[in-house]
Design an enzyme around this catalytic site. Sequence first.
Site, short mmCIF file in Angstrom:
data_model
loop_
_atom_site.label_atom_id
_atom_site.label_comp_id
_atom_site.label_asym_id
_atom_site.label_seq_id
_atom_site.Cartn_x
_atom_site.Cartn_y
_atom_site.Cartn_z
N GLY A 12 8.02 -6.72 -25.59
CA GLY A 12 7.30 -5.51 -26.24
C GLY A 12 5.91 -6.09 -25.60
N MET A 90 16.29 -1.79 -20.65
CA MET A 90 17.79 -2.46 -20.63
C MET A 90 18.71 -1.53 -20.25
SD MET A 90 16.17 -5.19 -19.34
CE MET A 90 15.15 -5.82 -19.11
N ARG A 91 18.90 -0.10 -20.08
CA ARG A 91 19.89 0.46 -20.02
C ARG A 91 19.10 1.68 -18.95
NH1 ARG A 91 23.46 0.94 -23.41
NH2 ARG A 91 22.75 0.16 -25.86
N ILE A 92 20.55 1.35 -18.34
CA ILE A 92 20.29 2.83 -17.22
C ILE A 92 20.15 4.08 -17.56
CG2 ILE A 92 21.05 3.33 -14.92
CD1 ILE A 92 21.58 0.45 -14.26
N ASN A 107 8.70 3.02 -14.51
CA ASN A 107 9.12 1.66 -14.82
C ASN A 107 8.70 0.23 -14.25
OD1 ASN A 107 11.28 0.12 -15.93
ND2 ASN A 107 12.56 -0.42 -13.66
N HIS A 109 9.08 -3.77 -12.87
CA HIS A 109 9.98 -4.42 -12.53
C HIS A 109 9.09 -5.79 -11.98
CE1 HIS A 109 13.62 -5.76 -11.71
NE2 HIS A 109 13.30 -6.17 -10.24
N GLU A 174 1.76 -7.90 -14.80
CA GLU A 174 2.44 -6.88 -14.75
C GLU A 174 1.14 -5.78 -16.29
OE1 GLU A 174 6.52 -6.58 -17.28
OE2 GLU A 174 7.06 -8.94 -15.65
C1 GAR Z 1 9.03 -7.56 -18.19
O1 GAR Z 1 9.42 -8.63 -17.14
C2 GAR Z 1 9.61 -6.34 -17.59
O2 GAR Z 1 9.59 -5.78 -15.93
C3 GAR Z 1 11.15 -6.36 -17.34
O3 GAR Z 1 10.86 -6.27 -18.47
C4 GAR Z 1 10.46 -7.27 -19.24
C5 GAR Z 1 10.13 -6.95 -20.43
O4 GAR Z 1 8.73 -7.82 -21.63
N1 GAR Z 1 11.90 -5.50 -16.88
C6 GAR Z 1 13.25 -5.17 -15.85
O5 GAR Z 1 13.33 -6.43 -16.19
C7 GAR Z 1 13.54 -4.05 -16.10
N2 GAR Z 1 14.88 -4.07 -15.01
P1 GAR Z 1 7.66 -7.06 -22.19
O6 GAR Z 1 9.13 -6.47 -23.62
O7 GAR Z 1 7.16 -7.75 -23.09
O8 GAR Z 1 6.98 -6.04 -21.47
#
Ligand code: GAR
Length: 200
Positions: A12, A90-92, A107, A109, A174
């Site tokens: 998070g 992490m779910r579709i 979202n 990525h 991000e």
């Molecule tokens: C982030 O790097 C996000 O871009 C990625 O998971 C991480 C979550 O980090 N998302 C994906 O790969 C979606 N397919 P966080 O829980 O620290 O925000």
Amino acid sequence: MVNIGVLVSGRGTNLQAIIEAIEEGKIEGEIKVVISDNPDAYALKRAQQYHINTRYINFKEFKNREDYDKEIIKTLKEKKIELVVLAGYMRILSPYFIRTYKNKIINIHPALLPSFPGLHAQRQTFEYGAKVSGCTVHFVDEGVDSGPIILQKAVEVSDDDTEESLAEKILKEEHQIYPRAIQLFSEGRLIIKGRRVFIK
Ligand code: GAR
């Protein structure tokens, strides 16, 4: 003022960046609920520290993805959510979910889409030997990481990067572009025309 619902599965840090941007008055919105498919997601603890409502929904209690998503939607409706933010979820999503919140789900990525969609984007980038990577905020459609792109930020992959250091560099960006994209949404400034998103 937009009512935001955030879906999370893990630590998070993006959620944290969004919460901080709201606290600093950079986003005109309020996170009404944080929902997770993982009871141990640290993201839930972060939300609770800020007295944000949280809910864990166990996938195993539902017979399929659509029924699971209907349970999430029930909570989102109760909270009058206008924007669904996937932050390391992490779910579709089922087509039903996407239709219900058409053009209202975003979202982030950890790659420059359309390169390296799907899981472990940073590893894919690293192993492929790409020299540039980055992150993408996009609307969610029925494909995997294929919806219209809102914002992107590039980072260089240097010779001494490891998969971890690259992921770290991308994550830092991000945390900048996700709150910014939410801010633009909340101001009604994102105009979707086909695959393109214009910022007015
Ligand atoms: C982030 O790097 C996000 O871009 C990625 O998971 C991480 C979550 O980090 N998302 C994906 O790969 C979606 N397919 P966080 O829980 O620290 O925000």
